[in-house]
Motif scaffolding. Sequence first.
Motif, mmCIF file in Angstrom:
data_model
loop_
_atom_site.group_PDB
_atom_site.id
_atom_site.type_symbol
_atom_site.label_atom_id
_atom_site.label_comp_id
_atom_site.label_asym_id
_atom_site.label_seq_id
_atom_site.Cartn_x
_atom_site.Cartn_y
_atom_site.Cartn_z
ATOM 1 N N PHE A 77 -7.873 12.476 13.279
ATOM 2 C CA PHE A 77 -8.472 12.795 14.577
ATOM 3 C C PHE A 77 -9.965 13.058 14.423
ATOM 4 O O PHE A 77 -10.774 12.594 15.228
ATOM 5 C CB PHE A 77 -7.796 14.017 15.201
ATOM 6 N N THR A 89 0.303 20.450 23.847
ATOM 7 C CA THR A 89 -0.422 19.183 23.877
ATOM 8 C C THR A 89 -0.906 18.807 25.274
ATOM 9 O O THR A 89 -1.241 17.649 25.526
ATOM 10 C CB THR A 89 0.461 18.049 23.321
ATOM 11 N N ALA A 92 3.340 15.329 14.665
ATOM 12 C CA ALA A 92 4.647 15.570 15.283
ATOM 13 C C ALA A 92 5.582 16.311 14.334
ATOM 14 O O ALA A 92 6.508 17.008 14.763
ATOM 15 C CB ALA A 92 5.276 14.252 15.718
ATOM 16 N N ILE A 96 -8.283 11.388 22.321
ATOM 17 C CA ILE A 96 -7.387 12.027 21.363
ATOM 18 C C ILE A 96 -6.433 12.974 22.072
ATOM 19 O O ILE A 96 -5.243 13.041 21.750
ATOM 20 C CB ILE A 96 -8.202 12.773 20.289
ATOM 21 N N SER A 97 -6.931 13.716 23.045
ATOM 22 C CA SER A 97 -6.088 14.651 23.784
ATOM 23 C C SER A 97 -4.953 13.925 24.494
ATOM 24 O O SER A 97 -3.820 14.413 24.538
ATOM 25 C CB SER A 97 -6.936 15.421 24.809
ATOM 26 N N GLY A 152 -2.962 13.929 9.650
ATOM 27 C CA GLY A 152 -3.055 13.965 11.106
ATOM 28 C C GLY A 152 -4.405 14.405 11.640
ATOM 29 O O GLY A 152 -5.150 13.617 12.238
ATOM 30 N N ALA A 195 -3.673 10.954 23.611
ATOM 31 C CA ALA A 195 -2.761 10.411 22.600
ATOM 32 C C ALA A 195 -1.812 11.479 22.073
ATOM 33 O O ALA A 195 -0.621 11.219 21.864
ATOM 34 C CB ALA A 195 -3.570 9.803 21.456
ATOM 35 N N ILE A 196 -2.326 12.692 21.880
ATOM 36 C CA ILE A 196 -1.515 13.766 21.329
ATOM 37 C C ILE A 196 -0.377 14.152 22.273
ATOM 38 O O ILE A 196 0.639 14.702 21.843
ATOM 39 C CB ILE A 196 -2.408 14.991 21.006
ATOM 40 N N VAL A 231 -0.969 11.027 15.433
ATOM 41 C CA VAL A 231 0.013 11.590 16.364
ATOM 42 C C VAL A 231 1.380 11.705 15.695
ATOM 43 O O VAL A 231 2.055 12.733 15.793
ATOM 44 C CB VAL A 231 0.119 10.731 17.641
ATOM 45 N N ILE A 252 -5.670 7.184 15.246
ATOM 46 C CA ILE A 252 -5.195 8.161 16.218
ATOM 47 C C ILE A 252 -3.675 8.079 16.354
ATOM 48 O O ILE A 252 -2.985 9.102 16.389
ATOM 49 C CB ILE A 252 -5.875 7.952 17.591
ATOM 50 N N GLU A 285 3.037 13.359 21.242
ATOM 51 C CA GLU A 285 3.639 14.101 20.125
ATOM 52 C C GLU A 285 4.972 14.747 20.478
ATOM 53 O O GLU A 285 5.911 14.732 19.671
ATOM 54 C CB GLU A 285 2.658 15.157 19.618
ATOM 55 N N THR A 332 5.773 22.060 21.952
ATOM 56 C CA THR A 332 4.936 20.893 21.693
ATOM 57 C C THR A 332 4.464 20.221 22.980
ATOM 58 O O THR A 332 3.348 19.703 23.035
ATOM 59 C CB THR A 332 5.672 19.858 20.819
#
Length: 300
Positions: free
Chosen positions: A231, A102, A20, A243-244, A227, A246-247, A16, A12, A250, A98
């Motif tokens: 995921f 995210t 990016a 995951i959401s 990437g 962690a992103i 990220v 993960i 980004e 971004t």
Amino acid sequence: MEKPAIHPYIPIIIGVFSVALSAIFVKMTSADSGVTAFYRMLFSIVIMSPLFLWRYTHEIKKLSKRDWYFTAIAGIFLAFHFILWFESLNYTSVASSTVLVTLQPLFAFAGTYFFFKERISIKTLIAGGVTIFGSILIGYGDFKISGNALFGDLLALIACALITVYLLFGQDVRKRLSLITYTFIVYSVSTITLFFYIIAKGESFGPYPASEWMWFLLLAIIPNLLGHTLFNWSLKWVSTNVISIAILFEPVGAAILAFFILGELLSPSQIIGGTIVISGILFFITDYSKIKTFIFKKRG
């Protein structure tokens, strides 16, 4: 369910850093948003095809109608996520786009609560409120710049909602399907969707200069195959919420890259708003009950 070879959080984190770079690559292209997204997905499935055809075609027979349905929906939502997000970059900065695209936890919390009955604590709701406030500050700064920038922010937020739906449907299917098969089918559905979108919009499939094809290929290899595929691999063992969250880190990398590569400066409202967004995420992470719920463990 078998235990993975490595802790899911490691892929993960790598994912990220990979995604990016996506906004930077998109900014470097001059093609229409749908075309850029189409070639990103097309090159991804072309690269994956030899491995899929060699070792994974037998899994197609194991897919239930539910799996086909969920995978197709995931692919369609992924396609329109890319269309709207790439389009948002034509109106607003890499930093704003971004950060806003995210904000997935706000949608993931609702989705996992209604579809998977995952609990949402008061602390999580507070963290979500802090994050929303940060995004409002970013949008306020863009409103003062121009209406176009604010429109770009809106597109990024919608794209954020779409990628969350994509992850939610994937969370269900990935527990029964291998990474390669699931990813190949999702990317194929997404490519077909983008193909018909381009035809409907009357956009051009080419020709493009060599530099454009290079950016298309890099989009396929780094943000997609490295990437997003990482995921998708992680979804077998962790919640979409993990995951959401962690992103959401980004934007930090993307903003730094945009500063050095594209020369994009950060406005005070973007800096303050982005800091508040990240603070909201850190506040969420300190929720011990959430950590206990989503931290990796062998499921059986």
